[in-house]
Design a protein around this motif. Structure first.
Motif, mmCIF file in Angstrom:
data_model
loop_
_atom_site.group_PDB
_atom_site.id
_atom_site.type_symbol
_atom_site.label_atom_id
_atom_site.label_comp_id
_atom_site.label_asym_id
_atom_site.label_seq_id
_atom_site.Cartn_x
_atom_site.Cartn_y
_atom_site.Cartn_z
ATOM 1 N N UNK A 108 0.811 -1.218 0.000
ATOM 2 C CA UNK A 108 0.000 0.000 0.000
ATOM 3 C C UNK A 108 0.845 1.269 0.000
ATOM 4 N N UNK A 109 1.901 1.286 0.816
ATOM 5 C CA UNK A 109 2.626 2.542 1.040
ATOM 6 C C UNK A 109 3.968 2.667 0.325
ATOM 7 N N UNK A 110 4.580 1.548 -0.054
ATOM 8 C CA UNK A 110 5.930 1.626 -0.621
ATOM 9 C C UNK A 110 6.006 1.268 -2.105
ATOM 10 N N UNK A 111 4.907 0.767 -2.655
ATOM 11 C CA UNK A 111 4.906 0.399 -4.073
ATOM 12 C C UNK A 111 5.230 1.621 -4.931
ATOM 13 N N UNK A 112 6.144 1.454 -5.874
ATOM 14 C CA UNK A 112 6.557 2.561 -6.724
ATOM 15 C C UNK A 112 7.700 3.376 -6.139
ATOM 16 N N UNK A 113 8.000 3.129 -4.869
ATOM 17 C CA UNK A 113 9.123 3.807 -4.219
ATOM 18 C C UNK A 113 10.302 2.857 -4.058
ATOM 19 N N UNK A 114 10.038 1.735 -3.401
ATOM 20 C CA UNK A 114 11.069 0.715 -3.184
ATOM 21 C C UNK A 114 10.668 -0.576 -3.881
ATOM 22 N N UNK A 115 11.661 -1.409 -4.174
ATOM 23 C CA UNK A 115 11.357 -2.760 -4.651
ATOM 24 C C UNK A 115 11.047 -3.611 -3.425
ATOM 25 N N UNK A 116 9.875 -4.207 -3.399
ATOM 26 C CA UNK A 116 9.484 -5.043 -2.261
ATOM 27 C C UNK A 116 9.668 -6.503 -2.650
ATOM 28 N N UNK A 117 10.496 -7.197 -1.878
ATOM 29 C CA UNK A 117 10.795 -8.603 -2.157
ATOM 30 C C UNK A 117 10.177 -9.470 -1.057
ATOM 31 N N UNK A 118 9.360 -10.439 -1.454
ATOM 32 C CA UNK A 118 8.668 -11.284 -0.481
ATOM 33 C C UNK A 118 9.395 -12.607 -0.266
ATOM 34 N N UNK A 119 9.364 -13.071 0.992
ATOM 35 C CA UNK A 119 10.047 -14.304 1.389
ATOM 36 C C UNK A 119 9.080 -15.228 2.114
ATOM 37 N N UNK A 120 9.349 -16.520 1.999
ATOM 38 C CA UNK A 120 8.489 -17.509 2.659
ATOM 39 C C UNK A 120 8.606 -17.427 4.174
ATOM 40 N N UNK A 121 9.810 -17.174 4.688
ATOM 41 C CA UNK A 121 10.028 -17.061 6.134
ATOM 42 C C UNK A 121 10.827 -15.812 6.453
ATOM 43 N N UNK A 122 10.761 -15.388 7.726
ATOM 44 C CA UNK A 122 11.552 -14.236 8.152
ATOM 45 C C UNK A 122 13.036 -14.573 8.159
ATOM 46 N N UNK A 123 13.369 -15.828 8.418
ATOM 47 C CA UNK A 123 14.776 -16.251 8.401
ATOM 48 C C UNK A 123 15.401 -16.008 7.034
ATOM 49 N N UNK A 124 14.621 -16.222 5.973
ATOM 50 C CA UNK A 124 15.143 -16.047 4.624
ATOM 51 C C UNK A 124 15.443 -14.583 4.332
ATOM 52 N N UNK A 125 14.538 -13.667 4.751
ATOM 53 C CA UNK A 125 14.866 -12.258 4.456
ATOM 54 C C UNK A 125 15.987 -11.741 5.353
ATOM 55 N N UNK A 126 16.115 -12.306 6.551
ATOM 56 C CA UNK A 126 17.248 -11.930 7.406
ATOM 57 C C UNK A 126 18.584 -12.329 6.759
ATOM 58 N N UNK A 127 18.609 -13.531 6.187
ATOM 59 C CA UNK A 127 19.831 -14.020 5.532
ATOM 60 C C UNK A 127 20.186 -13.161 4.329
ATOM 61 N N UNK A 128 19.194 -12.760 3.547
ATOM 62 C CA UNK A 128 19.466 -11.904 2.389
ATOM 63 C C UNK A 128 19.934 -10.519 2.819
ATOM 64 N N UNK A 129 19.413 -10.017 3.929
ATOM 65 C CA UNK A 129 19.878 -8.732 4.447
ATOM 66 C C UNK A 129 21.344 -8.832 4.857
ATOM 67 N N UNK A 130 21.686 -9.889 5.578
ATOM 68 C CA UNK A 130 23.071 -10.080 6.025
ATOM 69 C C UNK A 130 24.030 -10.246 4.854
#
Length: 281
Positions: free
Chosen positions: A173-195
């Motif tokens: 709702x709020x970030x579309x068109x501003x940032x690329x939003x990448x969805x992950x199956x688990x929070x562990x997966x997005x934490x690993x990609x951040x690291x």
């Protein structure tokens, strides 16, 4: 006459005892994700642990039922409830109007803030609004103004969220068109990609992000941005139930109210989150 009366009382006592035992013999099967530390996670040896595991056992004890807790992948957790594979969900699931179209909820047992996790050396570490709090239900104009202030710094950045969550809905709702939003199956997966530097930020519940920050590999990361609650983020986290399960819902509501009144919710949340996430209303 006294003999007959004694027999009657004995029978009544036996009936009550049997009824109490029958209630205790009832099993309520509760699903959790097992991958959302410290809310729920799979510990050493495959044992389910976390805030909601402790709380589920506490609520079942108050409801005088046996508790069976099972792990279920997040993306199938509502369909499996509807298919009657278990009786309830306790998996950090926020109460939202969209979810209430397909399932019911108990009253909330936790309500916490949300935020962004970023590297300390990232330009995003100076995100505006850090330290401020807004409720989109009672402070919509102020909250949305704070969100607008984030857009210049998030422009062109990649933000990770867990799929089918309030954070994914918020980002859409709020970030579309501003940032690329990448969805992950688990929070562990997005934490690993951040690291690994594959994304610039993670948007999630601050209690879960604080758990991430306690891991040695995230010592150079920080929680930033305004604390946004309410609105499409919902009033808090509750027990997910099939629609029409009014008796079970009342049992959970009574148990949650008792655990709130005697400080058990506060005690468990401070144990696992280091803050009190007891709902205020």
């Amino acid at each position: 006459m006294k003999f007959v009366k004694s027999i009657g009382l004995a029978i009544l006592g036996s009936t009550l005892a049997i009824g109490g035992a029958a209630a205790q013999d009832k099993t309520v099967k509760i699903a959790t994700e097992g991958a959302y530390e410290p809310w729920n996670f799979t510990g050493p040896g495959g044992k389910l642990e976390g805030f909601e595991v402790d709380l589920a056992n506490e609520l079942c004890n108050r409801m005088k039922v046996k508790c069976e807790i099972v792990a279920q992948d997040w993306d199938g957790i509502i369909p499996a409830l509807q298919a009657k594979k278990y009786d309830a969900i306790m998996a950090g699931m926020s109460i939202t109007d969209e979810r209430k179209k397909v399932i019911d909820f108990s009253n909330p047992y936790a309500a916490g803030p949300n935020g962004f996790l970023v590297a300390k050396n990232s330009p995003l570490a100076k995100m505006p609004g850090t330290g401020q709090a807004f409720n989109l239900s009672s402070q919509q104009a102020e909250g949305e103004k704070a969100i607008e202030a984030l857009k210049p710094v998030l422009k062109g950045k990649t933000v990770g969220v867990q799929v089918s969550t309030i954070h994914a809905n918020f980002a859409d709702k709020y970030l579309k068109g501003t940032a690329e939003v990448r969805e992950y199956k688990t929070t562990e997966q997005h934490d690993l990609d951040l690291a690994a530097g594959r994304i610039d930020a993670v948007l999630a519940d601050a209690t879960a992000l604080n758990g991430t920050l306690r891991k040695p590999e995230f010592k150079d990361y920080v929680l930033v941005g305004p604390s946004i609650t309410g609105g499409l983020l919902g009033p808090g986290v509750g027990v997910g139930l099939r629609q029409g399960e009014t008796a079970l819902k009342q049992q959970f509501n009574d148990a949650i109210a008792a655990a709130k009144a005697d400080g058990t919710l506060k005690k468990l949340s401070e144990k696992w989150f280091k803050i009190d996430t007891t709902p205020r209303s």
